[in-house]
Design a protein around this motif. Structure first.
Motif, PDB file in Angstrom:
ATOM      1  N   GLY A   1       0.802  -1.215   0.000  1.00 44.71           N
ATOM      2  CA  GLY A   1       0.000   0.000   0.000  1.00 44.71           C
ATOM      3  C   GLY A   1       0.835   1.265   0.000  1.00 44.71           C
TER       4      GLY A   1
ATOM      5  N   ASN B   1       4.427   6.678   9.539  1.00 41.86           N
ATOM      6  CA  ASN B   1       3.528   6.145   8.516  1.00 41.86           C
ATOM      7  C   ASN B   1       2.537   5.152   9.110  1.00 41.86           C
ATOM      8  OD1 ASN B   1       2.772   4.194   6.181  1.00 41.86           O
ATOM      9  ND2 ASN B   1       3.706   5.943   5.135  1.00 41.86           N
TER      10      ASN B   1
ATOM     11  N   VAL C   1       0.195   3.450   7.567  1.00 42.95           N
ATOM     12  CA  VAL C   1       0.018   2.243   6.755  1.00 42.95           C
ATOM     13  C   VAL C   1       1.030   1.184   7.161  1.00 42.95           C
ATOM     14  CG1 VAL C   1       0.139   1.272   4.420  1.00 42.95           C
ATOM     15  CG2 VAL C   1      -0.959   3.493   4.805  1.00 42.95           C
TER      16      VAL C   1
ATOM     17  N   THR D   1       0.049  -0.286  10.598  1.00 46.10           N
ATOM     18  CA  THR D   1      -1.084  -1.213  10.492  1.00 46.10           C
ATOM     19  C   THR D   1      -0.659  -2.526   9.851  1.00 46.10           C
ATOM     20  OG1 THR D   1      -2.622   0.651  10.307  1.00 46.10           O
ATOM     21  CG2 THR D   1      -3.414  -1.504   9.592  1.00 46.10           C
ATOM     22  N   ASN D   2       0.117  -2.432   8.768  1.00 44.60           N
ATOM     23  CA  ASN D   2       0.608  -3.640   8.096  1.00 44.60           C
ATOM     24  C   ASN D   2       1.424  -4.502   9.047  1.00 44.60           C
ATOM     25  OD1 ASN D   2      -0.551  -2.925   5.671  1.00 44.60           O
ATOM     26  ND2 ASN D   2       1.338  -2.164   4.754  1.00 44.60           N
TER      27      ASN D   2
END
Length: 223
Positions: free
Chosen positions: A14, A120, A122, A125-126
């Motif tokens: 992403g 970041n 993203v 979360t990843n």
């Protein structure tokens, strides 16, 4: 090329290669190369870097009480290695990690990982999803290793592939690979498979397996 590869990894998914290049511009990282059979990490070594396979694959193995090596899993590019063990009071590798072939690994310092968490959302979360998935995998693996007989392990494996309502499955691994996965010799694995067929539990045709007696397979889990 590096950032294109990393963008395919679950922990960076992403995030575009261009954004990754900027995100990692001040990060501390290395690219390490290994040849087939090289030991990348020993069990209980300190885990101080986020390691991502860029090329090739590695395998995680552990020893049972008798000293027999049991393969836990193969990790292919572009997946991370031991990401769930980078943090915690005992941030140590849970298994020995060995190169299956020519391998390249991206190694990002722990301090930089923490910086990226704050920069970041993203990536954060990843990463959380990645370690949650890994924890679930290890829990399932421990349950699998708890079965004392080869037939019990094989019955569990077949039933999981057949869930929820299949009666025919295709084994994704060869007999040699399955034997290594189970931590047994190939002849022992083949003998157990043949016995299950003779007992009317299954029918086999190379990698194709048809379940004949599902209830008896379930009973094997209790032995």
């Amino acid at each position: 090329m590096l950032y294109q590869q990393l963008s395919q990894s679950p922990v960076f998914r992403g995030i575009s290669p261009e954004d990754l290049e900027e995100l990692l511009s001040n990060a501390q990282f290395q690219i390490k190369k290994y040849t087939k059979g090289d030991m990348i990490a020993f069990r209980e070594d300190r885990c101080e870097n986020l390691m991502i396979v860029l090329k090739g694959s590695v395998k995680g193995e552990m020893l049972d009480p008798s000293g027999k090596s049991i393969k836990i899993e193969d990790i292919m590019a572009p997946y991370p290695i031991a990401s769930a063990f980078l943090f915690g009071q005992r941030n140590q590798f849970p298994v020995n990690v060995t190169a299956n072939d020519e391998v390249e690994i991206f190694s990002l310092a722990k301090a930089s990982v923490i910086d990226l968490f704050m920069e970041n959302k993203v990536f954060l979360t990843n990463y959380l999803n990645s370690i949650s998935n890994r924890s679930q995998f290890l829990a399932n693996k421990l349950m699998f290793l708890n079965f004392k007989t080869i037939k019990g392990k094989l019955a569990n494996y077949i039933l999981k592939l057949a869930a929820p309502d299949k009666s025919e499955i295709t084994m994704p691994k060869s007999q040699s690979e399955m034997a290594q996965f189970f931590g047994v010799t190939r002849p022992s694995f083949a003998r157990s498979l043949k016995e299950m067929e003779q007992e009317g539990l299954i029918e086999t045709n190379r990698r194709e397996i048809k379940i004949i007696n599902k209830q008896q397979l379930i009973r094997l889990l209790q032995q």
